[in-house]
Design a protein around this motif. Structure first.
Motif, PDB file in Angstrom:
ATOM      1  N   TYR A  36      47.497  41.049  45.930  1.00 18.57           N
ATOM      2  CA  TYR A  36      46.863  42.347  45.939  1.00 18.57           C
ATOM      3  C   TYR A  36      47.296  43.076  47.206  1.00 18.57           C
ATOM      4  N   GLY A  43      39.950  50.023  47.731  1.00 15.04           N
ATOM      5  CA  GLY A  43      39.855  48.662  47.254  1.00 15.04           C
ATOM      6  C   GLY A  43      41.230  48.062  47.047  1.00 15.04           C
ATOM      7  N   PRO A  44      41.308  46.740  46.969  1.00 10.18           N
ATOM      8  CA  PRO A  44      42.599  46.094  46.700  1.00 10.18           C
ATOM      9  C   PRO A  44      43.134  46.502  45.324  1.00 10.18           C
ATOM     10  N   PHE A  46      45.981  45.440  42.337  1.00  6.76           N
ATOM     11  CA  PHE A  46      46.808  44.351  41.844  1.00  6.76           C
ATOM     12  C   PHE A  46      48.290  44.706  41.982  1.00  6.76           C
ATOM     13  N   PHE A  89      46.956  40.663  50.226  1.00  8.74           N
ATOM     14  CA  PHE A  89      46.112  39.491  50.026  1.00  8.74           C
ATOM     15  C   PHE A  89      46.698  38.606  48.944  1.00  8.74           C
TER      16      PHE A  89
END
Lengths: 114, 116
Positions: A36, A43-44, A46, A89
């Motif tokens: 991510y 927000g993260p 994908f 991440f």
């Protein structure tokens, strides 16, 4: 005890060069891995994933490599662009155990320098 | 279409107060997850809802934390008697089938909670 480890908190790369982000895991039951990308105050999102039945998955400039014996995966970005600057991440899950939440690493901050 | 939304975007509260954080998942997504990210840490799983099944609460750090979800829509995360260590960004994610091998978790922008 961290099950997903990203040992490099930060990485700086010149624009146009390759960025390699690394991730190690300890849980041998993990069979699905994701990356991510996160920009500040968002927000993260994908980026790319890989199942444990594969050792490589490629999507445009992004390639994820999985080495199950070493419990290691890496994300390659080539060529790197300034817009790639973000926190990345690594995440993993045990899909064979049913619907389980993702286990995340602490992230690596990538800076791509123009 | 609309993504996952969360409110408020920022919340500052005093130690000991209760707070409620809201998540609106993507319409039609059956699975909803709450995570938190404390400073310098990765995302930490808190709780997971899948359809009408009992939620997976295994990640909740204490009984001060609870969450509810109405059907397959809005979820509220409640933290009672907040402590300074609760300060974090609370992230909500949803997915359509609840399994990361078959669908991706889509994250909201998060709520930044600061407990003074």
């Amino acid at each position: 005890d961290q099950q997903v480890k990203q040992n490099s908190p930060s990485l700086s790369v010149q624009e146009g060069r390759i960025s390699i982000l690394n991730c190690d895991y300890t849980n041998s039951m993990f069979d699905y891995f994701l990356w991510y990308k996160k920009y500040p105050a968002e927000g993260p999102t994908f980026l790319i994933s890989i199942s444990s039945i594969k050792d490589k998955n490629e999507d445009g400039r992004f390639t994820v490599f999985l080495n199950k014996s070493a419990k290691h995966l890496s994300l390659h970005i080539v060529p790197s662009q300034p817009g790639d600057s973000a926190v990345y991440f690594c995440a993993a899950s045990e899909t064979n155990s049913g619907n389980t939440p993702l286990v995340f690493g602490k992230g690596t901050r990538l800076s791509v320098i123009a | 279409g609309a993504g996952v939304s969360q409110s408020p975007s920022n919340k500052v509260t005093e130690k000991g107060k209760d707070v409620e954080l809201r998540c609106d998942p993507i319409s039609g997504h059956t699975a909803l997850y709450w995570y938190r990210q404390r400073l310098g840490q990765g995302l930490e799983f808190l709780i997971y809802f899948q359809g009408n099944s009992a939620p997976d609460k295994s990640g909740l750090p204490s009984d001060r934390f609870s969450a509810e979800r109405t059907g397959e829509s809005v979820s509220t995360l409640t933290i009672q008697r907040t402590q300074q260590e609760d300060s974090a960004v609370y992230l909500c994610a949803s997915s359509s089938l609840g399994g990361p091998s078959t669908d991706t978790q889509y994250f909201g922008p998060g709520t930044r909670l600061t407990v003074l």
